[in-house]
Design an enzyme around this catalytic site. Structure first.
Site, PDB file in Angstrom:
ATOM      1  N   ARG A 132      31.487  23.200 129.386  1.00 55.59           N
ATOM      2  CA  ARG A 132      31.656  22.181 128.364  1.00 55.59           C
ATOM      3  C   ARG A 132      33.123  21.825 128.114  1.00 55.59           C
ATOM      4  O   ARG A 132      33.511  20.665 128.137  1.00 55.59           O
ATOM      5  CB  ARG A 132      31.094  22.784 127.080  1.00 55.59           C
ATOM      6  CG  ARG A 132      30.396  21.886 126.199  1.00 55.59           C
ATOM      7  CD  ARG A 132      29.752  22.766 125.161  1.00 55.59           C
ATOM      8  NE  ARG A 132      28.533  23.374 125.674  1.00 55.59           N
ATOM      9  CZ  ARG A 132      27.346  22.842 125.458  1.00 55.59           C
ATOM     10  NH1 ARG A 132      27.228  21.742 124.760  1.00 55.59           N
ATOM     11  NH2 ARG A 132      26.266  23.411 125.933  1.00 55.59           N
ATOM     12  N   THR A 133      33.927  22.855 127.879  1.00 54.61           N
ATOM     13  CA  THR A 133      35.345  22.622 127.594  1.00 54.61           C
ATOM     14  C   THR A 133      36.028  22.019 128.823  1.00 54.61           C
ATOM     15  O   THR A 133      36.840  21.103 128.728  1.00 54.61           O
ATOM     16  CB  THR A 133      36.041  23.944 127.186  1.00 54.61           C
ATOM     17  OG1 THR A 133      35.355  24.476 126.051  1.00 54.61           O
ATOM     18  CG2 THR A 133      37.490  23.733 126.840  1.00 54.61           C
ATOM     19  N   LYS A 178      40.473  38.937 144.039  1.00 53.59           N
ATOM     20  CA  LYS A 178      41.289  39.692 144.993  1.00 53.59           C
ATOM     21  C   LYS A 178      42.441  40.408 144.290  1.00 53.59           C
ATOM     22  O   LYS A 178      43.320  40.962 144.929  1.00 53.59           O
ATOM     23  CB  LYS A 178      41.839  38.759 146.075  1.00 53.59           C
ATOM     24  CG  LYS A 178      40.757  38.079 146.895  1.00 53.59           C
ATOM     25  CD  LYS A 178      41.360  37.249 148.024  1.00 53.59           C
ATOM     26  CE  LYS A 178      40.349  36.269 148.604  1.00 53.59           C
ATOM     27  NZ  LYS A 178      40.700  34.858 148.318  1.00 53.59           N
ATOM     28  N   ARG A 224      41.933  28.772 130.539  1.00 52.15           N
ATOM     29  CA  ARG A 224      40.954  29.570 129.786  1.00 52.15           C
ATOM     30  C   ARG A 224      40.924  30.938 130.453  1.00 52.15           C
ATOM     31  O   ARG A 224      40.822  31.034 131.680  1.00 52.15           O
ATOM     32  CB  ARG A 224      39.580  28.899 129.865  1.00 52.15           C
ATOM     33  CG  ARG A 224      38.380  29.815 129.677  1.00 52.15           C
ATOM     34  CD  ARG A 224      38.052  30.119 128.239  1.00 52.15           C
ATOM     35  NE  ARG A 224      37.810  28.939 127.449  1.00 52.15           N
ATOM     36  CZ  ARG A 224      36.635  28.643 126.879  1.00 52.15           C
ATOM     37  NH1 ARG A 224      35.596  29.426 127.042  1.00 52.15           N
ATOM     38  NH2 ARG A 224      36.526  27.564 126.141  1.00 52.15           N
ATOM     39  N   HIS A 260      41.938  28.946 120.329  1.00 55.82           N
ATOM     40  CA  HIS A 260      41.322  27.831 121.041  1.00 55.82           C
ATOM     41  C   HIS A 260      41.748  26.559 120.309  1.00 55.82           C
ATOM     42  O   HIS A 260      40.946  25.906 119.642  1.00 55.82           O
ATOM     43  CB  HIS A 260      39.799  28.011 121.019  1.00 55.82           C
ATOM     44  CG  HIS A 260      39.070  27.116 121.971  1.00 55.82           C
ATOM     45  ND1 HIS A 260      39.705  26.268 122.843  1.00 55.82           N
ATOM     46  CD2 HIS A 260      37.749  26.939 122.170  1.00 55.82           C
ATOM     47  CE1 HIS A 260      38.794  25.612 123.539  1.00 55.82           C
ATOM     48  NE2 HIS A 260      37.599  25.997 123.153  1.00 55.82           N
TER      49      HIS A 260
END
Ligand SMILES: [Zn+2]
Lengths: 305, 179
Positions: free
Chosen positions: A53-54, A82, A103, A131
């Site tokens: 969504r974001t 990795k 994020r 956020h």
């Protein structure tokens, strides 16, 4: 506004916030003015945990500005597995993009990442931390529906782990807002957040039930209580059930009440509420695009100077 | 130069205590005699009762280098009801060590002793920020992974706060010290 990065809502003054919200309103009213503004620019999307969504909201915002995005892809297929450090990854992607959106599951990730890059960096969520773009779209929605002055807001649900709640509560200290926090004891605001709010001289009160404050609220901001916060299913059902909103639980609410939710919801707001005048959560989600367009315009525009 | 001049001349500006403790020879109070006098080294005084061993742990002083260490715990004090006091021979604290010390012994006084005389006496000044000396114990913090980042904590009135994850640590500061 002159910031190189947007890491937390704490860094923003009331004037900064109003600059973004005003610009978002301008864009919302007439998108054509900025439609081709960044046709030669690339926004790098680094999502180290899934948030379709974001990510879509940022991607839409950048494309509506005429720009394009490059996407690191899902965590599974990236170099993260990795064992490459975030500091390395971000310095590599920095070379490809004009701004970055990050994020990451760890708190403080965006703060750290910003120390390694020169292009503007936007925090799109750092673990239980911040956020800020969600906060800006929340503020935009509150301003459109109830106004940010002389506001009485109830914030309900998981207040302990909910980063959207922390960022929003902090930003609201810049305005004339009375904040009521409604949650079970085990999910009450962390002491860090209470400390910050008190430092800012905020007017806050904590409650364990909605009934006593509901009639006074202009806005009710509901967040999800997650199953995994509880040791067993019974305990979860019992607690979560007390913080769900249905048509019945709203009988004492003001007619002008605005109900918000950062989405996705599960069952904390009954579908019957969607068709009432109270519901603003879909509008809230849509507001993410003009608000992020405004933020990107301010960040990318500044980087020209 | 007389002894008095030497002592006064070396007094640190931040000495606000006005006390006249003498950790060498001379007019030591009774309770000062409970731990041995030192020739050259450091006396850390006015440590909160019960914190002496933590202070030594923080400074990495464990006697393994043969240094002579005296510890007085729960010694009667004018400033507190009881205090701890530490004397270490042949060791002067660096600024970094003093910074760390302030976090667990904010009221401490540091006395540098040379030839049985206190040549420098200072209350410790709490820094605004400490870098690299503590590590964040929040497992959700970016600094706990394999990132090339130096830990950084803001020093609050009675606590420290990770500059990255913003977690506040109050009672549990000694546990954060990098060893
Ligand atoms: Zn931390």
């Amino acid at each position: 506004m002159r910031h190189d990065h947007l890491i937390t809502s704490k860094q923003l003054s009331r004037a900064d916030i109003e600059t973004v919200l005003d610009h978002a309103a301008e864009i919302d009213a007439d998108r054509s003015a900025v439609a081709d503004k960044y046709s030669d620019r690339l926004l790098g999307l680094l999502f180290f945990e899934p948030s379709t969504r974001t990510k879509l909201s940022f991607e839409t915002a950048m494309k509506r500005l005429g720009g394009d995005v490059i996407d690191m892809g899902s965590v599974d297929s990236s170099s993260v597995t990795k064992g490459e450090s975030l500091a390395d990854t971000i310095r590599v992607i920095e070379g490809y993009a004009d701004a970055l959106v990050l994020r990451h599951p760890k708190q403080g990730a965006a703060t750290m990442a910003s120390e390694f890059v020169d292009v503007p960096l936007v925090n799109a969520g750092d673990g239980a931390g911040h956020h800020p773009t969600q906060t800006m779209l929340d503020l935009y929605t509150i301003r459109e529906n109830a106004g940010l002055d002389d506001l009485t807001i109830g914030i309900m649900g998981d207040l302990k782990y909910g980063r959207t709640v922390h960022s929003l509560a902090y930003a609201l200290t810049k305005f004339d807002a009375q904040q009521h926090f409604i949650s079970p004891d085990s999910l009450a605001l962390p002491r860090e957040v209470v400390y910050d709010l008190h430092q800012e001289g905020a007017s806050i009160r904590e409650h364990d039930g909605l009934e006593e404050v509901l009639p006074s609220l202009d806005v009710l901001y509901v967040t999800r209580i997650q199953r995994e916060r509880f040791p067993d299913e019974n305990e979860y059902q019992k607690v979560a059930g007390e913080y769900q909103i249905g048509p019945d639980s709203l009988s004492s609410a003001s007619d002008d009440l605005t109900i918000m939710h950062p989405l996705p919801r599960v069952d904390e707001i009954a579908p019957e509420v969607d068709d009432t005048e109270y519901a603003a959560y879909f509008e809230q989600a849509h507001n993410g695009v003009p608000v992020r367009m405004a933020l990107l315009d301010l960040l990318l525009g500044d980087s020209d100077d | 130069m007389t002894n008095d001049e030497r002592k006064n001349g070396a007094h640190h500006d931040s000495n606000e205590s006005g006390e006249t403790d003498d950790y060498g020879t001379g007019h030591a109070h009774d309770h000062e005699l409970r731990v041995s006098k030192i020739h050259n080294g450091t006396v850390i005084d006015h440590v909160r009762s019960g914190q002496a061993l933590n202070v030594l742990a923080v400074l990495g002083i464990d006697g393994s280098e043969g240094e002579e260490i005296s510890i007085g715990m729960n010694v009667p004090s004018d400033r507190f009801a009881r205090k701890d006091i530490i004397k270490v021979e042949d060791r002067e604290l660096s600024q970094d060590e003093v910074d760390v010390l302030t976090l667990i012994a904010p009221d401490a006084t540091i006395n540098i002793v040379r030839e049985y005389e206190v040549v420098e006496k200072s209350r410790v000044d709490r820094p605004d920020v400490v870098e690299g000396v503590l590590s964040c114990s929040n497992s959700g913090c970016i600094t706990t992974g394999d990132e090339p980042v130096t830990s950084k904590f803001d020093v609050l009135e009675d606590a420290v706060r990770c500059a990255y994850c913003e977690t506040i640590f109050r009672e549990d500061i000694p546990a954060l010290i990098d060893t």
